[in-house]
Design a protein around this motif. Structure first.
Motif, short mmCIF file in Angstrom:
data_model
loop_
_atom_site.label_atom_id
_atom_site.label_comp_id
_atom_site.label_asym_id
_atom_site.label_seq_id
_atom_site.Cartn_x
_atom_site.Cartn_y
_atom_site.Cartn_z
N CYS A 147 0.81 -1.17 0.03
CA CYS A 147 -0.11 0.07 -0.10
C CYS A 147 0.84 1.33 -0.08
N LYS A 148 1.93 1.17 0.91
CA LYS A 148 2.86 2.33 0.66
C LYS A 148 3.40 2.58 -0.71
N ALA A 149 3.88 1.43 -1.16
CA ALA A 149 4.51 1.75 -2.71
C ALA A 149 3.47 2.13 -3.55
N MET A 191 -3.81 5.59 1.45
CA MET A 191 -3.17 4.56 2.00
C MET A 191 -3.98 3.61 2.87
N PHE A 192 -5.00 4.54 3.87
CA PHE A 192 -5.88 3.94 4.56
C PHE A 192 -6.78 2.97 3.82
N ALA A 193 -7.46 3.50 2.77
CA ALA A 193 -8.28 3.07 1.85
C ALA A 193 -7.62 1.74 1.36
N CYS A 194 -6.49 1.78 0.75
CA CYS A 194 -5.58 0.46 0.23
C CYS A 194 -5.56 -0.70 1.30
N MET A 195 -5.32 -0.22 2.76
CA MET A 195 -5.14 -1.43 3.67
C MET A 195 -6.84 -1.88 4.10
N GLU A 196 -7.78 -1.01 4.00
CA GLU A 196 -9.18 -1.27 3.98
C GLU A 196 -9.52 -2.38 2.92
#
Length: 86
Positions: free
Chosen positions: A52-54, A72-77
């Motif tokens: 997600c960071k990348a 970033m948060f949306a990616c993790m979710e």
């Protein structure tokens, strides 16, 4: 003759104030939440976080904005992680 105790007193007050402010700053930096995913290992967390960071920060030139943090948060979710209060 009385200047030494007065200087010492002022120095001690400054030291106490600095220690107090440093302790407040330490509390402010402690995260109030963490990511959780049922059944996930630490390695899975690291893998998903790095992906997600990348994806989020690859074009950001090292600049972190509110928008990039939301992405970033949306990616993790999307990967099944949830923010949980500590």
């Amino acid at each position: 003759m009385h200047t030494f105790p007065l200087r010492y007193h002022c120095l001690m007050k400054r030291r106490i104030a600095i220690l107090f402010l440093a302790s407040l700053a330490g509390c402010a930096l402690k995260p109030t939440w963490h990511w959780e995913k049922r059944g996930a290992s630490d390695q899975e967390y690291s893998f998903d976080l790095n992906q997600c960071k990348a994806a989020t920060y690859s074009d950001a030139s090292g600049v972190v904005t509110n928008e990039s943090v939301r992405r970033m948060f949306a990616c993790m979710e999307r990967k099944g992680w949830s923010k949980v209060e500590n």
